[in-house]
Write a protein that holds these residues in place. Structure first.
Motif, mmCIF file in Angstrom:
data_model
loop_
_atom_site.group_PDB
_atom_site.id
_atom_site.type_symbol
_atom_site.label_atom_id
_atom_site.label_comp_id
_atom_site.label_asym_id
_atom_site.label_seq_id
_atom_site.Cartn_x
_atom_site.Cartn_y
_atom_site.Cartn_z
ATOM 1 N N ARG A 249 65.563 46.041 -42.177
ATOM 2 C CA ARG A 249 66.950 46.461 -41.989
ATOM 3 C C ARG A 249 67.653 45.691 -40.868
ATOM 4 N NH1 ARG A 249 65.882 47.635 -46.327
ATOM 5 N NH2 ARG A 249 65.552 49.721 -47.164
ATOM 6 N N GLY A 250 66.897 45.005 -40.011
ATOM 7 C CA GLY A 250 67.500 44.183 -38.972
ATOM 8 C C GLY A 250 68.082 44.962 -37.805
ATOM 9 N N ILE A 251 67.720 46.247 -37.667
ATOM 10 C CA ILE A 251 68.178 47.077 -36.542
ATOM 11 C C ILE A 251 66.996 47.905 -36.049
ATOM 12 C CG2 ILE A 251 70.580 47.250 -37.329
ATOM 13 C CD1 ILE A 251 69.896 50.020 -38.440
ATOM 14 N N SER A 252 67.112 48.415 -34.830
ATOM 15 C CA SER A 252 66.019 49.207 -34.258
ATOM 16 C C SER A 252 66.136 50.687 -34.602
ATOM 17 C CB SER A 252 65.984 49.030 -32.734
ATOM 18 O OG SER A 252 67.231 49.426 -32.166
ATOM 19 N N ASN A 253 67.359 51.147 -34.882
ATOM 20 C CA ASN A 253 67.567 52.567 -35.174
ATOM 21 C C ASN A 253 67.503 52.804 -36.689
ATOM 22 O OD1 ASN A 253 68.227 55.258 -35.178
ATOM 23 N ND2 ASN A 253 70.417 54.917 -34.789
ATOM 24 N N VAL A 254 66.293 53.059 -37.164
ATOM 25 C CA VAL A 254 66.103 53.347 -38.593
ATOM 26 C C VAL A 254 65.559 54.765 -38.771
ATOM 27 C CG1 VAL A 254 65.722 50.931 -39.215
ATOM 28 C CG2 VAL A 254 63.775 52.344 -38.506
ATOM 29 N N ASP A 255 65.770 55.600 -37.740
ATOM 30 C CA ASP A 255 65.141 56.920 -37.727
ATOM 31 C C ASP A 255 65.545 57.776 -38.927
ATOM 32 O OD1 ASP A 255 63.882 56.221 -35.421
ATOM 33 O OD2 ASP A 255 65.228 57.328 -34.076
ATOM 34 N N GLU A 256 66.832 57.746 -39.274
ATOM 35 C CA GLU A 256 67.299 58.604 -40.373
ATOM 36 C C GLU A 256 66.627 58.238 -41.690
ATOM 37 O OE1 GLU A 256 71.480 60.310 -42.253
ATOM 38 O OE2 GLU A 256 71.482 58.410 -41.142
ATOM 39 N N GLU A 257 66.637 56.947 -42.025
ATOM 40 C CA GLU A 257 65.996 56.519 -43.271
ATOM 41 C C GLU A 257 64.489 56.742 -43.205
ATOM 42 O OE1 GLU A 257 65.767 52.633 -46.269
ATOM 43 O OE2 GLU A 257 66.812 52.467 -44.338
ATOM 44 N N PHE A 258 63.896 56.441 -42.058
ATOM 45 C CA PHE A 258 62.449 56.599 -41.894
ATOM 46 C C PHE A 258 62.042 58.057 -42.059
ATOM 47 C CE2 PHE A 258 58.633 57.008 -39.098
ATOM 48 C CZ PHE A 258 57.782 56.194 -39.838
ATOM 49 N N ASN A 259 62.792 58.958 -41.465
ATOM 50 C CA ASN A 259 62.471 60.385 -41.583
ATOM 51 C C ASN A 259 62.614 60.874 -43.017
ATOM 52 O OD1 ASN A 259 61.914 60.623 -38.854
ATOM 53 N ND2 ASN A 259 64.018 61.184 -38.315
ATOM 54 N N ASP A 260 63.613 60.362 -43.729
ATOM 55 C CA ASP A 260 63.769 60.744 -45.135
ATOM 56 C C ASP A 260 62.609 60.224 -45.973
ATOM 57 O OD1 ASP A 260 66.047 62.163 -44.730
ATOM 58 O OD2 ASP A 260 67.438 60.629 -45.446
ATOM 59 N N LEU A 261 62.122 59.033 -45.653
ATOM 60 C CA LEU A 261 60.967 58.482 -46.368
ATOM 61 C C LEU A 261 59.719 59.322 -46.108
ATOM 62 C CD1 LEU A 261 61.392 54.618 -45.821
ATOM 63 C CD2 LEU A 261 61.913 55.938 -47.876
ATOM 64 N N ILE A 262 59.571 59.760 -44.861
ATOM 65 C CA ILE A 262 58.421 60.611 -44.541
ATOM 66 C C ILE A 262 58.522 61.947 -45.274
ATOM 67 C CG2 ILE A 262 57.323 61.943 -42.689
ATOM 68 C CD1 ILE A 262 57.924 59.687 -40.785
ATOM 69 N N ALA A 263 59.738 62.514 -45.301
ATOM 70 C CA ALA A 263 59.935 63.790 -46.007
ATOM 71 C C ALA A 263 59.609 63.644 -47.487
ATOM 72 C CB ALA A 263 61.376 64.264 -45.828
ATOM 73 N N ALA A 264 60.030 62.518 -48.060
ATOM 74 C CA ALA A 264 59.730 62.269 -49.475
ATOM 75 C C ALA A 264 58.233 62.111 -49.692
ATOM 76 C CB ALA A 264 60.462 61.014 -49.946
ATOM 77 N N SER A 265 57.559 61.461 -48.735
ATOM 78 C CA SER A 265 56.117 61.283 -48.840
ATOM 79 C C SER A 265 55.385 62.611 -48.737
ATOM 80 C CB SER A 265 55.635 60.323 -47.743
ATOM 81 O OG SER A 265 54.243 60.152 -47.810
ATOM 82 N N GLU A 266 55.857 63.479 -47.833
ATOM 83 C CA GLU A 266 55.233 64.798 -47.697
ATOM 84 C C GLU A 266 55.366 65.589 -48.994
ATOM 85 O OE1 GLU A 266 53.387 65.954 -45.209
ATOM 86 O OE2 GLU A 266 53.578 63.951 -44.334
ATOM 87 N N GLU A 267 56.523 65.483 -49.624
ATOM 88 C CA GLU A 267 56.710 66.156 -50.908
ATOM 89 C C GLU A 267 55.771 65.575 -51.956
ATOM 90 O OE1 GLU A 267 60.736 66.139 -52.199
ATOM 91 O OE2 GLU A 267 61.505 67.076 -50.378
ATOM 92 N N SER A 268 55.594 64.261 -51.909
ATOM 93 C CA SER A 268 54.752 63.613 -52.915
ATOM 94 C C SER A 268 53.290 64.010 -52.767
ATOM 95 C CB SER A 268 54.888 62.091 -52.824
ATOM 96 O OG SER A 268 54.230 61.580 -51.679
ATOM 97 N N LYS A 269 52.851 64.299 -51.517
ATOM 98 C CA LYS A 269 51.459 64.676 -51.302
ATOM 99 C C LYS A 269 51.127 66.025 -51.922
ATOM 100 C CE LYS A 269 50.934 61.997 -47.051
ATOM 101 N NZ LYS A 269 50.763 62.033 -45.572
ATOM 102 N N ALA A 270 52.159 66.833 -52.131
ATOM 103 C CA ALA A 270 51.945 68.129 -52.777
ATOM 104 C C ALA A 270 51.697 67.987 -54.268
ATOM 105 C CB ALA A 270 53.151 69.029 -52.536
ATOM 106 N N VAL A 271 51.946 66.774 -54.778
ATOM 107 C CA VAL A 271 51.752 66.514 -56.210
ATOM 108 C C VAL A 271 50.432 65.771 -56.387
ATOM 109 C CG1 VAL A 271 52.689 65.402 -58.265
ATOM 110 C CG2 VAL A 271 54.233 66.406 -56.568
ATOM 111 N N ASN A 272 49.402 66.495 -56.777
ATOM 112 C CA ASN A 272 48.084 65.890 -56.928
ATOM 113 C C ASN A 272 47.918 65.147 -58.242
ATOM 114 O OD1 ASN A 272 47.156 66.964 -54.433
ATOM 115 N ND2 ASN A 272 46.747 68.943 -55.422
ATOM 116 N N ARG A 273 48.643 65.572 -59.235
ATOM 117 C CA ARG A 273 48.518 64.956 -60.551
ATOM 118 C C ARG A 273 49.899 64.516 -61.035
ATOM 119 N NH1 ARG A 273 44.509 69.346 -63.568
ATOM 120 N NH2 ARG A 273 42.717 69.107 -62.127
ATOM 121 N N PRO A 274 50.321 63.311 -60.634
ATOM 122 C CA PRO A 274 51.683 62.875 -60.989
ATOM 123 C C PRO A 274 51.920 62.788 -62.489
ATOM 124 C CG PRO A 274 50.370 61.071 -60.064
ATOM 125 C CD PRO A 274 49.610 62.319 -59.813
#
Length: 520
Positions: A249-274
């Motif tokens: 992204r070329g910037i140091s402040n990517v917290d918002e996008e990064f946190n959304d990616l983590i939230a999406a990943s946490e949701e995905s971990k709840a899905v054991n059989r995609p």
């Protein structure tokens, strides 16, 4: 407008993350998109090779004898009708279907780059089998290996591009994959044209064997590419993922996008059989698109042009070299028109390109039907084909190819790769590739049979399909341009025909919401 689903943004079209279109993103996407070269090269090379007399004489002598002995009184539409010959082309797509399912597991567990490397490796081995083939079984084995490689690459590359690209430019960057496919087709058509002049059986060997070059390109590319932040987060490498995101992204402040990616990943971990989860009600709208869009993409009739352009042109009266030249011309148009989509998709949106391209293809198919029917009749006996008539046929086909190249061609890969949440994204892309390959196989296998029995009516068949699929897009596809990939569920929740599938959403509200206005 009555009955329509015209979508217009009200205010901002969803959450907008900070960041720039960096040179890192552009370079990364260009390298990743080369994965499309192997698919494009094969699409272009197989049709040209099957029209080379030396190839037919060695492996399919019955077809060669039929082609050379046919008279003006015989049915010209049937002279290439051989299920064994078409099996050489279409067998690849069954292997691609199977490998794409296996690749979904690799993509999810080991990352996108591993699937890309494996795709290149399998394609390279297949190229060697075909280049050195002395028996039909070697051709078929080679085709199966090529197909396995294409299945891996087609499963992983579109996902990679959609995850790396900023949402504002995701359409254009993802379409580099389709542009790479068209470049592969163009190179293949060019090589076929020159190699057809080589006598002694070396022409077709060079055409088939040089497939190893795009295979090596994707293998090297996969080794130097960074993994996507989504994949790194999915596999637990949070610090590395954030550093990659900052660089992209070329910037140091990517917290918002990064946190959304983590939230999406946490949701995905709840899905054991995609593969089981993707059948849940809340994924139904996207699943319909992942099935219908690749199916319709093949029913446009474009692959008939790509696979069998030389065969088709020879059937309707062009000489062997002239047919290869015509195929080369359509390849150039295909590549140039894909560039149009790259520069317009994030400005005008997916729906506009889908609908305009569909109208353009429909009109051209009707014109081609009339032109072939008037000149070639039921038995396909054109006599001496006037130059001006040949030019008109090629011109209309080129306009048709352009319509596909800036609509259904690239969008058939872009839209399915961007609409699914992370937890089922790999499985969904495998479904997209599998459906694409199933219908590619069917069209490749039965085209010459359809041409023999339906004659010029074949183009009317595809024109009707284009009309149906354009209607489907008009009513059921929401606009997705500019929407962050992890916020994509909002466009479905606000669509008048899909929102009912989210009335009882067990996961609660989404992290962001896109406000859309529908005019009916």
């Amino acid at each position: 407008m009555a009955g329509g689903g015209v979508i217009a943004p009200a205010g901002k079209a969803g959450k907008v993350y900070p960041g720039k279109l960096t040179s890192t993103v552009i370079t990364t996407c260009i390298i990743a998109a080369t994965g499309g070269l192997i698919f494009g090269y094969d699409l272009g090379i197989s049709g040209g090779v099957t029209s080379m007399d030396s190839f037919l004489e060695k492996f399919f002598p019955s077809v060669y004898e039929k082609e050379t002995s046919i008279t003006q009184s015989d049915n010209q539409y049937c002279k290439f009708n051989s299920q064994i010959l078409t099996l050489f082309t279409s067998s690849l797509y069954i292997a691609a279907l199977v490998s794409s399912i296996g690749a979904s597991v690799i993509t999810r567990i080991l990352g996108r780059r591993v699937s890309m490397f494996l795709g290149g490796l399998l394609f390279a081995v297949g190229a060697l089998f075909n280049g050195f083939a002395s028996k039909v079984w070697m051709l078929i084995v080679g085709r199966l290996l090529l197909g396995a490689g294409i299945g891996c690459a087609n499963q992983s590359v579109p996902i990679y591009l959609s995850e790396v690209a900023p949402s504002k430019y995701r359409g254009a960057l993802n379409m580099m994959f389709q542009f790479s496919i068209t470049i592969g087709i163009l190179i293949a058509n060019l090589l076929n044209y020159f190699f057809s002049k080589i006598h002694g059986g070396w022409g077709w060997r060079l055409s088939l064997g040089l497939a190893i070059v795009p295979a090596v390109i994707i293998m090297i590319g996969s080794l130097i590419l960074p993994e996507t932040p989504n994949s790194l987060i999915e596999r637990g490498y949070l610090d590395k993922a954030k550093q990659k995101l900052i660089k992209l992204r070329g910037i140091s402040n990517v917290d918002e996008e990064f946190n959304d990616l983590i939230a999406a990943s946490e949701e995905s971990k709840a899905v054991n059989r995609p593969w089981k989860a993707i059948l849940r009600r809340k994924y139904r709208p996207q699943l319909v698109m992942a099935i219908c869009i690749p199916m319709f993409q093949q029913l446009t009739g474009m692959n008939v042009i790509v696979f069998y352009a030389p065969v088709l042109f020879r059937t309707i009266g062009f000489k062997s070299t002239a047919s290869l030249m015509s195929a080369l011309i359509t390849g150039i148009v295909n590549a140039l028109a894909t560039l149009v989509s790259i520069f317009t998709v994030d400005r005008y949106g997916r729906r506009t390109l889908f609908l305009e391209g569909g109208a353009q293809m429909f009109i051209c198919q009707v014109i081609v039907t009339a032109a072939i029917a008037a000149k070639f009749g039921v038995n396909g006996n054109p006599g001496d084909l006037p130059m001006w008539y040949a030019v008109i046929v090629v011109l209309v086909i080129c306009i048709y190819v352009a319509g596909f190249a800036w609509s259904w061609g690239p969008l058939g890969w872009l839209v399915p790769s961007e609409i699914f949440p992370l937890e089922v994204r790999s499985a969904a892309q495998s479904i997209n590739v599998s459906v694409n390959m199933i219908f590619t196989f069917i069209i490749a296998q039965i085209f010459t049979l359809m041409l023999c029995h339906m004659k010029f009516g074949l183009f009317i068949f595809f024109a009707i399909c284009v009309l149906i699929m354009s209607t489907f897009i008009y009513f059921y596809l929401p606009e997705t341009k500019g929407v962050p990939i992890e916020e994509m569920v909002s466009v479905w929740k606000n669509h008048p025909r899909w929102r009912k599938y989210f009335d009882d959403d067990e996961d609660g509200p989404t992290r962001g919401k896109v406000e859309l206005v529908y005019n009916f």
